[in-house]
Design a protein around this motif. Structure first.
Motif, PDB file in Angstrom:
ATOM      1  N   ILE A 119       0.879  -1.180   0.000  1.00 57.66           N
ATOM      2  CA  ILE A 119       0.000   0.000   0.000  1.00 57.66           C
ATOM      3  C   ILE A 119       0.913   1.226   0.000  1.00 57.66           C
ATOM      4  O   ILE A 119       1.883   1.276   0.767  1.00 57.66           O
ATOM      5  CB  ILE A 119      -0.872   0.046   1.276  1.00 57.66           C
ATOM      6  N   ASP A 120       0.587   2.183  -0.844  1.00 57.42           N
ATOM      7  CA  ASP A 120       1.305   3.458  -0.795  1.00 57.42           C
ATOM      8  C   ASP A 120       0.310   4.497  -0.288  1.00 57.42           C
ATOM      9  O   ASP A 120      -0.609   4.895  -1.001  1.00 57.42           O
ATOM     10  CB  ASP A 120       1.820   3.819  -2.202  1.00 57.42           C
ATOM     11  N   ARG A 121       0.516   4.904   0.966  1.00 58.36           N
ATOM     12  CA  ARG A 121      -0.454   5.820   1.595  1.00 58.36           C
ATOM     13  C   ARG A 121      -0.356   7.231   1.037  1.00 58.36           C
ATOM     14  O   ARG A 121      -1.318   7.987   1.070  1.00 58.36           O
ATOM     15  CB  ARG A 121      -0.192   5.889   3.099  1.00 58.36           C
ATOM     16  N   VAL A 122       0.826   7.589   0.552  1.00 58.71           N
ATOM     17  CA  VAL A 122       1.004   8.951   0.036  1.00 58.71           C
ATOM     18  C   VAL A 122       0.374   9.058  -1.352  1.00 58.71           C
ATOM     19  O   VAL A 122      -0.429   9.954  -1.627  1.00 58.71           O
ATOM     20  CB  VAL A 122       2.518   9.321  -0.015  1.00 58.71           C
ATOM     21  N   ALA A 123       0.711   8.090  -2.210  1.00 59.37           N
ATOM     22  CA  ALA A 123       0.141   8.103  -3.576  1.00 59.37           C
ATOM     23  C   ALA A 123      -1.308   7.612  -3.563  1.00 59.37           C
ATOM     24  O   ALA A 123      -2.010   7.744  -4.556  1.00 59.37           O
ATOM     25  CB  ALA A 123       0.980   7.217  -4.479  1.00 59.37           C
ATOM     26  N   LYS A 124      -1.732   7.028  -2.475  1.00 57.86           N
ATOM     27  CA  LYS A 124      -3.063   6.435  -2.307  1.00 57.86           C
ATOM     28  C   LYS A 124      -3.349   5.390  -3.390  1.00 57.86           C
ATOM     29  O   LYS A 124      -4.301   5.499  -4.161  1.00 57.86           O
ATOM     30  CB  LYS A 124      -4.148   7.521  -2.257  1.00 57.86           C
ATOM     31  N   HIS A 125      -2.462   4.396  -3.426  1.00 58.20           N
ATOM     32  CA  HIS A 125      -2.747   3.253  -4.291  1.00 58.20           C
ATOM     33  C   HIS A 125      -2.280   1.956  -3.630  1.00 58.20           C
ATOM     34  O   HIS A 125      -1.492   1.973  -2.679  1.00 58.20           O
ATOM     35  CB  HIS A 125      -2.137   3.422  -5.700  1.00 58.20           C
ATOM     36  N   VAL A 126      -2.828   0.847  -4.132  1.00 58.98           N
ATOM     37  CA  VAL A 126      -2.350  -0.469  -3.685  1.00 58.98           C
ATOM     38  C   VAL A 126      -1.689  -1.136  -4.887  1.00 58.98           C
ATOM     39  O   VAL A 126      -2.008  -0.822  -6.036  1.00 58.98           O
ATOM     40  CB  VAL A 126      -3.502  -1.355  -3.141  1.00 58.98           C
ATOM     41  N   VAL A 127      -0.749  -2.046  -4.589  1.00 58.34           N
ATOM     42  CA  VAL A 127      -0.045  -2.748  -5.664  1.00 58.34           C
ATOM     43  C   VAL A 127      -0.531  -4.200  -5.694  1.00 58.34           C
ATOM     44  O   VAL A 127      -0.472  -4.906  -4.689  1.00 58.34           O
ATOM     45  CB  VAL A 127       1.488  -2.700  -5.455  1.00 58.34           C
ATOM     46  N   LEU A 128      -1.009  -4.619  -6.868  1.00 59.92           N
ATOM     47  CA  LEU A 128      -1.547  -5.969  -7.029  1.00 59.92           C
ATOM     48  C   LEU A 128      -0.416  -6.961  -7.299  1.00 59.92           C
ATOM     49  O   LEU A 128       0.670  -6.557  -7.724  1.00 59.92           O
ATOM     50  CB  LEU A 128      -2.528  -6.002  -8.211  1.00 59.92           C
ATOM     51  N   SER A 129      -0.714  -8.247  -7.086  1.00 61.00           N
ATOM     52  CA  SER A 129       0.341  -9.267  -7.265  1.00 61.00           C
ATOM     53  C   SER A 129       0.902  -9.289  -8.676  1.00 61.00           C
ATOM     54  O   SER A 129       2.043  -9.687  -8.897  1.00 61.00           O
ATOM     55  CB  SER A 129      -0.174 -10.658  -6.868  1.00 61.00           C
ATOM     56  N   ASP A 130       0.132  -8.852  -9.668  1.00 60.72           N
ATOM     57  CA  ASP A 130       0.677  -8.834 -11.038  1.00 60.72           C
ATOM     58  C   ASP A 130       1.367  -7.502 -11.360  1.00 60.72           C
ATOM     59  O   ASP A 130       1.710  -7.231 -12.516  1.00 60.72           O
ATOM     60  CB  ASP A 130      -0.437  -9.118 -12.057  1.00 60.72           C
ATOM     61  N   GLY A 131       1.563  -6.670 -10.349  1.00 64.68           N
ATOM     62  CA  GLY A 131       2.312  -5.427 -10.529  1.00 64.68           C
ATOM     63  C   GLY A 131       1.460  -4.205 -10.854  1.00 64.68           C
ATOM     64  O   GLY A 131       1.939  -3.078 -10.785  1.00 64.68           O
ATOM     65  N   ARG A 132       0.184  -4.430 -11.194  1.00 64.96           N
ATOM     66  CA  ARG A 132      -0.672  -3.280 -11.509  1.00 64.96           C
ATOM     67  C   ARG A 132      -0.932  -2.450 -10.262  1.00 64.96           C
ATOM     68  O   ARG A 132      -0.874  -2.957  -9.134  1.00 64.96           O
ATOM     69  CB  ARG A 132      -2.018  -3.764 -12.072  1.00 64.96           C
TER      70      ARG A 132
END
Ligand SMILES: Cc1cc2nc3c(=O)[nH]c(=O)nc-3n(C[C@H](O)[C@H](O)[C@H](O)COP(=O)(O)OP(=O)(O)OC[C@H]3O[C@@H](n4cnc5c(N)ncnc54)[C@H](O)[C@@H]3O)c2cc1C
Length: 417
Positions: A90-103
């Motif tokens: 999880i990137d709290r600053v960019a507000k995104h999560v990273v999926l197992s396939d890299g997306r």
């Protein structure tokens, strides 16, 4: 209009089980118009977990008989279900999560519903042994069923005499296994019930032909040609062609730790299930403040997962909900239905109330001095309902009348005015 009702907003939920799925539907019901995306590493459409050790294990049903919601229900509510996907970062600053396939998937609001996973104890030879299973997922049940159907001797050793171990023992017995439960403590269910209840369940299993042995600390397993030899610290050993490990869970807090959330036996959340700005946590993975018991608690129960799901959904939609539930839980073993309400931790007295009649029907009432903390009711829905009411209202009870089977089992008769 609140920003949370904007169509552009994205709510990402990590974990699609009792907490995550109930949350998603509640959020829609509360009026959230944006996207709701549910991720789960389990590739199977989300299902009920309690039957896994009970009726589902003994049935030949496919998992689609046991789903939390049909595939169409998600579509109809516009809930995006992304299964077989692990969230690693999880990137709290960019507000995104990273999926197992890299997306990457961005979010405005993030909900952690990551639950718990079975503990694999450090027993020598456990990993090398054959037919060793835990029981948490539909896939675990499939593998156990398969092992049962191909096993010649159906000799099962269950490590751990907690609810999951005992329910599994009852279910596998029903499937024709010869079952031994090995419990490290001096009684089964020692952490959660009074000695009388442990004694009752030990006898119940014995009368159904399940061997329940206590003070059995499993230290090693030796794999033989066609079976495993399970060895205990007291030098006794037990043959098993199937081993079930049911010794508790680890809470899934790695993601929360990664982003610096407060962790203390679970992700710490407030009464609205909030963990940090724009981050909520719900279900088994949380340590939440319970106003009734005036402390932080972590529960492993469907009721808590559903309650917290509703609370978080309402809070995100700008309502002011407060978690104020009395915990309850149930267990089915053979033809016994156990219902538990409240938390007995710290009790100073446990009183037994037996009902007249031929059917097994009793309840254990846990008090801390005069305060009723919890009730365990066996085949006794009335005791469970009364107990819930008394605990909620902090009712003072006449303890002499409570234990007298001839006194009326009604609020008016038991309450101290
Ligand atoms: C065999 C069994 C019997 C039970 N019986 C009862 C009962 O009789 N009564 C009762 O009240 N409760 C019972 N429980 C407990 C109950 O099932 C749990 O309390 C409930 O499942 C908690 O729901 P949850 O959504 O919080 O967590 P979980 O059900 O643990 O779900 C968490 C989900 O998150 C997913 N996940 C975790 N990390 C990630 C990640 N990084 N990326 C993607 N996905 C992730 C997991 O795959 C999982 O599906 C039982 C549990 C088991 C296993």
């Amino acid at each position: 209009m609140s920003l949370n009702f904007s169509k552009d907003k994205i709510c990402v939920v990590i974990g699609a089980s009792h907490a995550g799925v109930n949350f998603a539907f509640s959020l829609r019901k509360e009026g959230w118009e944006g996207r709701i995306i549910l991720f789960d590493k389990d590739p199977v459409l989300p299902y009920h977990r309690p039957p896994l050790s009970k009726a589902y294990l003994t049935s030949a049903d496919a998992i689609d008989k046991n789903l939390l919601k049909s595939a169409e229900a998600y579509d109809k509510s516009g809930i995006e279900l992304s299964l077989g996907v692990t969230i690693n970062t999880i990137d709290r600053v960019a507000k995104h999560v990273v999926l197992s396939d890299g997306r990457l998937q961005t979010y405005d609001t993030l909900v952690l519903a990551t639950g718990a996973r079975p503990i694999i104890p450090p027993i020598k030879g456990l990993r090398e042994a054959s037919n060793v299973f835990t029981l948490r997922t539909a896939n675990d049940v499939e593998r156990i069923r398969k092992a049962m159907s191909t096993s010649v001797h159906k000799k099962v050793v269950i490590i751990g005499g907690g609810y999951i171990g005992l329910e599994t023992a009852a279910s596998l017995k029903k499937l024709g296994a010869s079952v031994t439960v090995l419990e490290r403590e001096e009684r089964i269910l020692a952490r959660v019930t009074a000695p009388e209840m442990s004694d009752f369940f030990e006898k119940l299993h014995a009368s159904n032909g399940v061997e329940v042995l206590t003070n059995k600390n499993v230290v090693s397993i030796a794999k033989q040609a066609n079976f495993n030899q399970v060895m205990c610290a007291d030098t006794t050993s037990y043959e098993a062609d199937i081993i079930i490990v049911g010794v508790g869970v680890h809470v899934n807090v790695a993601l929360a730790e990664q982003v610096g959330l407060d962790i203390a036996n679970g992700i710490k959340v407030n009464e609205a299930a909030k963990a940090a700005t724009d981050i909520y946590a719900i279900g088994d993975c949380t340590s939440h403040y319970n106003p009734h018991y005036d402390r932080f608690i972590r529960l492993e129960s469907v009721q808590n997962a559903v309650d917290q799901a509703k609370i978080a959904a309402a809070a995100i939609c700008d309502k002011k909900p407060v978690y104020n539930s009395i915990p309850w839980f149930w267990s089915d073993q053979y033809d016994i239905k156990l219902q538990m309400v409240g938390l007995s931790t710290g009790y100073t007295k446990a009183l037994l109330r037996k009902e007249e009649g031929t059917q097994i029907k009793f309840s254990i009432w846990y008090f801390k001095n005069d305060e009723l903390l919890a009730v365990d009711a066996v085949n006794n829905a009335k005791a469970y309902v009364l107990g819930t009411k008394f605990i909620k209202n902090k009712t003072k009870i006449d303890q002499l009348k409570l234990v007298d089977p001839f006194s009326e089992f009604k609020p008016a008769a038991l309450m101290i005015k």
